[in-house]
Structure formats: C-alpha cells, structure tokens
Motif scaffolding. Structure first.
Motif, PDB file in Angstrom:
ATOM      1  N   ILE A 175     -14.288 -10.492  -4.656  1.00  7.19           N
ATOM      2  CA  ILE A 175     -13.340  -9.801  -5.538  1.00  7.19           C
ATOM      3  C   ILE A 175     -13.431 -10.355  -6.959  1.00  7.19           C
ATOM      4  O   ILE A 175     -13.453  -9.603  -7.942  1.00  7.19           O
ATOM      5  CB  ILE A 175     -11.894  -9.949  -4.984  1.00  7.19           C
ATOM      6  N   ASP A 222      -9.688   4.453   4.708  1.00  8.59           N
ATOM      7  CA  ASP A 222      -8.732   3.431   5.167  1.00  8.59           C
ATOM      8  C   ASP A 222      -7.292   3.945   5.131  1.00  8.59           C
ATOM      9  O   ASP A 222      -6.357   3.176   5.306  1.00  8.59           O
ATOM     10  CB  ASP A 222      -8.876   2.120   4.365  1.00  8.59           C
ATOM     11  N   GLY A 233      -9.106  -2.316  -5.924  1.00 13.62           N
ATOM     12  CA  GLY A 233      -9.447  -1.386  -4.847  1.00 13.62           C
ATOM     13  C   GLY A 233     -10.508  -0.391  -5.331  1.00 13.62           C
ATOM     14  O   GLY A 233     -11.450  -0.063  -4.609  1.00 13.62           O
ATOM     15  N   VAL A 293     -11.021  -8.416   1.278  1.00  8.65           N
ATOM     16  CA  VAL A 293     -12.352  -8.866   0.898  1.00  8.65           C
ATOM     17  C   VAL A 293     -12.231 -10.327   0.432  1.00  8.65           C
ATOM     18  O   VAL A 293     -11.167 -10.749  -0.021  1.00  8.65           O
ATOM     19  CB  VAL A 293     -12.842  -7.941  -0.247  1.00  8.65           C
ATOM     20  N   ARG A 299      -1.956  10.864   0.959  1.00  9.67           N
ATOM     21  CA  ARG A 299      -2.761  10.687  -0.259  1.00  9.67           C
ATOM     22  C   ARG A 299      -4.051  11.502  -0.191  1.00  9.67           C
ATOM     23  O   ARG A 299      -4.737  11.509   0.827  1.00  9.67           O
ATOM     24  CB  ARG A 299      -3.075   9.190  -0.387  1.00  9.67           C
ATOM     25  N   PRO A 307       0.842  -1.196   0.000  1.00  8.44           N
ATOM     26  CA  PRO A 307       0.000   0.000   0.000  1.00  8.44           C
ATOM     27  C   PRO A 307       0.879   1.249   0.000  1.00  8.44           C
ATOM     28  O   PRO A 307       1.878   1.299   0.718  1.00  8.44           O
ATOM     29  CB  PRO A 307      -0.769  -0.096   1.325  1.00  8.44           C
ATOM     30  N   ARG A 330     -14.251   0.206  -3.976  1.00 11.62           N
ATOM     31  CA  ARG A 330     -14.738   1.536  -3.557  1.00 11.62           C
ATOM     32  C   ARG A 330     -15.989   1.935  -4.348  1.00 11.62           C
ATOM     33  O   ARG A 330     -16.918   2.520  -3.803  1.00 11.62           O
ATOM     34  CB  ARG A 330     -13.628   2.591  -3.690  1.00 11.62           C
ATOM     35  N   ARG A 357      -2.865  -2.744   6.953  1.00 10.00           N
ATOM     36  CA  ARG A 357      -2.763  -3.160   5.538  1.00 10.00           C
ATOM     37  C   ARG A 357      -1.339  -3.591   5.199  1.00 10.00           C
ATOM     38  O   ARG A 357      -1.129  -4.529   4.439  1.00 10.00           O
ATOM     39  CB  ARG A 357      -3.217  -2.009   4.631  1.00 10.00           C
TER      40      ARG A 357
END
Ligand code: ADP
Length: 305
Positions: free
Chosen positions: A136, A242, A104, A131, A196, A81, A108, A251
């Motif tokens: 997924i 997150d 991802g 998940v 971010r 990440p 989202r 993560r």
C-alpha cells in the motif's frame, strides 16, 4: 518525540519497512508546503457544538477561513465500507482543488493493469482482507510522486491509514490537519455496499439501494434515496467483485478489528472530527460543509435554481 519513536518502531517492525517508509517519508515531506504541528500531540475532547474538536480549531479553522482554493489541506477520511468516504472525499476534492487519493482505487488500478502484483492482490482484495502495508505504501508513494510531478499539493486521503501502524508511519512523516470520521447506521452499510454500481466507462459511482429505515424505539428513521446513473451510463454498470454480501461482512469485521483503533489514534491527538451522516447526499453534504466551515456556492446556486 513520542510520535517519532513510535514511527521508527513501526518502521522497524515492517516486513521490508525501511525502503518503503523512507520513500514515503520523502514524498510526503515534499508534498507538505504547510503544517499544523500545534495539534500533533494534543489530546482533547470533542466539541459537540459544531462537531469540531476545540483544540484543533485554531490550527484547522485558521486555514479554512481563507478561500478554499488558497490552501493545501492534508485531510484523511475514515469510515466503514459503504459509508460514503469516496463520495464526500471526491466532492471536497472538487470544491477545494485538492487531490482525492483513494488507496482502494490505487489497488484496483494495479489489479486492472495485470502487473506483477495483480494476481496476489486479486486474491487478497476479493477475500475482503487488507493488502500489506509495504504494498500500500509503495502504491501510495507512486501516486504522490506522480502528483508531485504535476505540481499537486495537499491531499484528501480515503482508505489510508487503515491500521494503527499505517497511521503511525503517516504521523511520523507529515502533519495531518484533520481526520473526518464518517459514521452511518450499521443497518445501512451492507445495503449501500450491495447497491453500489460503477460505470465501466467513466468510473462514475452510483447506488441502486433505497434505504428506508423506519423510526423505532425512540430512534429516528432514515431515508437515503438511490443515486441513479445518468442515461449514458445505465447500460455500462458493473459491481465491484468485493461487494458481495460475504465479502462486505468480512470487510466490516476487518474494519472493526484493524481500523476502529485508528479512530482512537487520531482522537487522542485531537484531530478527529466525528460526523454522523443524517441521510443521503442532499441532507448530509450541506451539514458536512457546515461542520468544516466551508461553503459550496455552486451547490447553493443549483439548489436555488
Ligand atoms: P472499502 O469500500 O472497504 O472502504 P476500498 O475501496 O477503500 O474499500 O478498498 C478496497 C480494498 O483495497 C480493501 O478491502 C483492501 O483489500 C485494499 N486496501 C485499500 N486501502 C488499503 C490500506 N490502506 N491498507 C490495506 N489494504 C487496503
């Protein structure tokens, strides 16, 4: 043969695997206009000269020598990440005209849709957990199906596979040509995630972190400039829920436990390109292109302007 039996074992072990894997298999096959199966079971060593594994050169570089627009690559981005998978995958996607598919983002989008999965996903994602493979694969299949309907071919996957079982399922249904493993010094990862910012209107990704690691004990320093938003986005920036310190650390732990083994999975198949990011985009992008034997004429022109 070995890959197939591993794949079917993985599929058998899934919660409700058969439907999901069968659907995924169909879609991926439909999207595989070319394959580079010669490298699928090879195990070989990293070629430090140019960063490309010597055994995958004929298969991968054979296609890279053509004009970027003339080929449909099937690439995967791996990396912790905050490493910049999305940034570089999306740049390559623009350059090569290949869809960038980030699981991802699919998660989202599903969260934002308030669909039936939404509240279940919110809890998982906001705790930094993975998940389920079933969900997924279902989201990815739907995305591939929509792309197929629009005439897309090839892909740059970002965030998938994230477990060895996902990698086995993928390997069982299609040939991945190349897996780019982005690596960044650990001390920069947390800061990059916390810095971010996303424009809530256009979805643009920016970063307010200024990373300035001083040279120490023989290790070189590293500087990564912030990536500020353009004026029209500046007042619309949001932070991913997150991207808090606690969740990012979780993560990163999950990456070590669940995704690090995926690197070995592809390394042993001769598909892994290790790429150490030397700094921010201005330093890293030209080097990445060089490692991939690609050229970004627009970038060169704008640099020269
Ligand atoms: P990161 O910045 O940690 O790489 P992503 O944007 O790729 O985050 O993914 C956000 C979240 O979506 C993950 O923390 C996870 O909950 C979920 N997710 C994305 N891809 C997968 C996957 N392949 N398998 C399981 N969960 C996933």
């Amino acid at each position: 043969m070995a890959v197939l039996s591993r794949c079917s074992r993985a599929v058998t072990a899934a919660t409700t695997p058969n439907a999901a894997a069968a659907k995924f298999s169909y879609l991926i096959r439909a999207l595989s206009p070319f394959s580079s199966s010669s490298s699928s079971s090879s195990s070989s060593t990293f070629d430090a000269d140019n960063g490309l594994n010597s055994r995958i050169k004929p298969a991968v570089l054979g296609t890279l020598k053509r004009e970027p627009k003339d080929r449909n690559v099937q690439w995967v981005f791996l990396g912790c990440p905050g490493v910049g998978k999305g940034t570089y995958a999306s740049r390559l996607s623009d350059l090569l005209g290949i869809p960038h598919i980030a699981t991802g983002d699919l998660v989202r989008d599903e969260l934002a849709s308030s669909g039936p999965l939404s509240s279940q996903l919110k809890e998982i994602v906001n705790q930094g957990k993975l998940v389920s493979d079933e969900i997924i694969i279902d989201l990815l299949s739907k995305r591939l199906e929509a792309g197929e309907a629009k005439g897309e071919s090839g892909f740059i996957l970002d965030g998938f596979p994230r477990t060895v079982r996902q990698a086995e399922i993928l390997e069982g249904v299609t040939d991945i040509d190349l897996v780019i493993n982005l690596k960044l010094r650990e001390e920069a990862l947390l800061a990059k995630c916390l810095g971010r910012r996303i424009c809530s209107e256009c979805g643009g990704n920016y970063n307010v972190a200024c990373i300035d690691i001083k040279a120490e004990n023989g290790r070189p320093g590293m500087y990564m400039a912030p990536l500020p938003p353009p004026p029209q986005c500046a007042s619309k920036l949001i932070t991913r829920p997150d991207d808090t310190e606690e969740v990012v650390k979780q993560r990163l732990r999950i990456y070590q436990a669940m995704t690090r083994p995926v690197e070995d999975f592809y390394r042993s198949r001769g598909k892994l390109l290790e790429f150490d990011l030397p700094g921010g985009i201005p330093e890293s992008w030209p080097k990445l292109l060089c490692a991939l034997n690609l050229e970004d004429r627009e970038d060169k022109q704008s640099a020269a302007a």
